[in-house]
Write an enzyme that holds these catalytic residues in place. Structure first.
Site, short mmCIF file in Angstrom:
data_model
loop_
_atom_site.label_atom_id
_atom_site.label_comp_id
_atom_site.label_asym_id
_atom_site.label_seq_id
_atom_site.Cartn_x
_atom_site.Cartn_y
_atom_site.Cartn_z
N ASN A 231 48.75 6.23 -63.28
CA ASN A 231 49.61 6.29 -64.47
C ASN A 231 51.08 6.03 -64.17
O ASN A 231 51.84 5.69 -65.05
CB ASN A 231 49.45 7.63 -65.19
CG ASN A 231 49.85 8.82 -64.34
OD1 ASN A 231 49.56 8.86 -63.14
ND2 ASN A 231 50.51 9.78 -64.92
N CYS B 103 53.66 14.81 -66.74
CA CYS B 103 53.07 16.08 -66.31
C CYS B 103 53.82 16.72 -65.16
O CYS B 103 53.67 17.91 -64.90
CB CYS B 103 51.62 15.86 -65.91
SG CYS B 103 50.72 14.97 -67.16
N1 PMP Z 1 44.79 12.08 -65.23
C1 PMP Z 1 45.61 11.05 -65.34
C2 PMP Z 1 45.41 9.85 -64.46
C3 PMP Z 1 46.66 11.08 -66.29
O1 PMP Z 1 47.49 10.03 -66.39
C4 PMP Z 1 46.82 12.22 -67.10
C5 PMP Z 1 47.91 12.30 -68.15
N2 PMP Z 1 49.09 11.68 -67.84
C6 PMP Z 1 45.92 13.29 -66.93
C7 PMP Z 1 44.93 13.18 -66.00
C8 PMP Z 1 46.06 14.58 -67.73
O2 PMP Z 1 45.78 14.38 -69.06
P1 PMP Z 1 45.92 15.60 -70.12
O3 PMP Z 1 47.34 16.03 -70.06
O4 PMP Z 1 45.55 14.96 -71.40
O5 PMP Z 1 45.00 16.65 -69.70
#
Ligand code: PMP
Length: 384
Positions: free
Chosen positions: A153, A326
């Site tokens: 990401n 995150c």
């Molecule tokens: N895995 C990946 C590769 C992500 O990019 C993300 C969110 N950026 C997540 C997990 C976590 O997703 P969520 O916050 O919807 O739980």
């Protein structure tokens, strides 16, 4: 006032208008609980079943029951790592993950070390591609689960999942793939690609937040993380979020239908952005130049700081990211940028632009101009 340009679809996607239309058919949500057998319950059950079929179709499985719904990608990753490792601990107590996994994979993988599991982080090259030789050395006969994301990401790099799968399965362990950012953007086929567990996020498909899914290959045994009732085959107990699940199903259907055309359109915008921005002095692309997500452009600029770029761009009407949302509350350098070999100071000057359906080619000159202006202004005042 110029219109705002939103370039942080990896952090949050606006709900697809087709999904919004679908959801509006249920202004009161669903009355019944899918675990009941009267009419209202059966209607809710059917909505969940339809969503399951649609998500299954998107990832290439003919077994809808191999999909369980969760609260999002973080929960799916936790069930995959913790649940599969604990349930299959007799096979072995080693977990392997790439050094550039999302923290919702890395943290459960680190956490189960307390339960006696060993964790090996497999390195990536300077483009963020997994080093297959190093992976083959890391995956030992007792490696119960290996987790390699489909695409990153922060830098957009797509991993060679079929090659990864061959390495993992040669030793008999399980392969988990976090496809949060890849699903709906590049074709995924769990059967062809040899994937045992696959994480999906509702929002990244154009659906609502707070819902996700986990594909579990039939026959693969997983222990639940939450314990409670028998919903989702007991693997994810608790009354289903029927409305969100139904909307995620519609998002999966539309994503599958529109993926080829939309990915091609976005890749053309992405390429123009990359050409424009890498023309700025001391601006560099991060991630793979070709094997990258169609909507993803990421950069680093020497002698400036990502947070300042983000704030300055915001004032020019453009929303960009500086890394993963995150981890943005920690001021540490991104583990992904460090893993591709950047020094701390280099890793701090990053900017990520992720495109979505409302972006268009006409926005490119304004974006490139704003980045150029921002970089120049920040460099003029930097103490670095
Ligand atoms: N895995 C990946 C590769 C992500 O990019 C993300 C969110 N950026 C997540 C997990 C976590 O997703 P969520 O916050 O919807 O739980």
């Amino acid at each position: 006032m110029e219109e705002r340009i939103y370039l942080d679809h990896a952090a949050a996607m606006p709900v697809h208008p087709g999904v919004a239309r679908f959801c509006r058919q249920f202004p009161d949500g669903f009355a019944g609980n899918p675990s009941t057998i009267y009419r209202e319950g059966l209607q809710a059950q059917e909505a969940v079943a339809t969503a399951r079929e649609r998500v299954a179709a998107l990832v290439g499985t003919s077994a809808p029951d191999s999909i369980i719904f969760t609260s999002g990608a973080t929960e799916s990753n936790n069930i995959a790592i913790r649940g599969a490792a604990l349930r299959n601990r007799k096979f072995g107590k080693r977990v392997v993950a790439s050094a550039t996994e999302h923290i919702s994979v890395l943290n459960p993988a680190k956490d189960i070390q307390k339960g006696g599991f060993a964790l090996t982080l497999a390195p990536v090259d300077r483009f963020g591609t997994i080093d297959l030789d190093a992976l083959a050395a890391a995956v030992t006969p007792g490696t119960v689960i290996t987790s390699i994301h489909h695409a990153n990401n922060e830098i957009g790099t797509i991993q060679p999942i079929r090659e990864v799968s061959a390495i993992v399965h040669e030793q008999g362990g399980l392969l988990h793939v976090d496809a949060t950012d890849a699903a709906g953007r590049i074709p995924i086929d769990v059967e062809r690609d040899g994937i045992d567990l696959l994480t999906l996020s509702g929002n990244q498909l154009g659906g609502p937040d707070g819902v996700g899914a986990l594909y579990i290959r039939p026959g693969v045994r997983v222990q639940p993380v939450l314990v409670g009732g028998g919903q989702e085959r007991g693997l994810r107990p608790g009354t289903e979020n029927v409305f969100a699940i139904a909307c995620m199903g519609e998002a999966a259907r539309l994503a599958g239908e529109e993926m080829a055309g939309e990915s091609k359109r976005l890749a053309a915008i992405r390429d123009r952005l990359i050409a424009g921005i890498t023309g700025i002095e001391e601006a560099y692309l991060t991630g793979h130049p070709e094997e990258r997500l169609p909507h993803h452009a990421s950069f680093r600029f020497s002698r400036i700081e990502g947070e300042s770029i983000q704030l300055a761009m915001d004032m020019l009407g453009i929303a960009v990211a500086t890394g993963s949302a995150c981890t943005s509350r920690t001021l540490e350098a991104s583990h992904v940028l460090l893993a591709i070999g950047l020094a701390h100071a280099e890793a701090h000057g990053s900017m990520v632009a992720t495109l979505g359906r409302r972006n268009n080619m006409d926005e490119v000159p304004r974006i490139v101009g704003a980045v150029g202006e921002t970089v120049k202004r920040l460099r003029a005042i930097t103490p670095l």
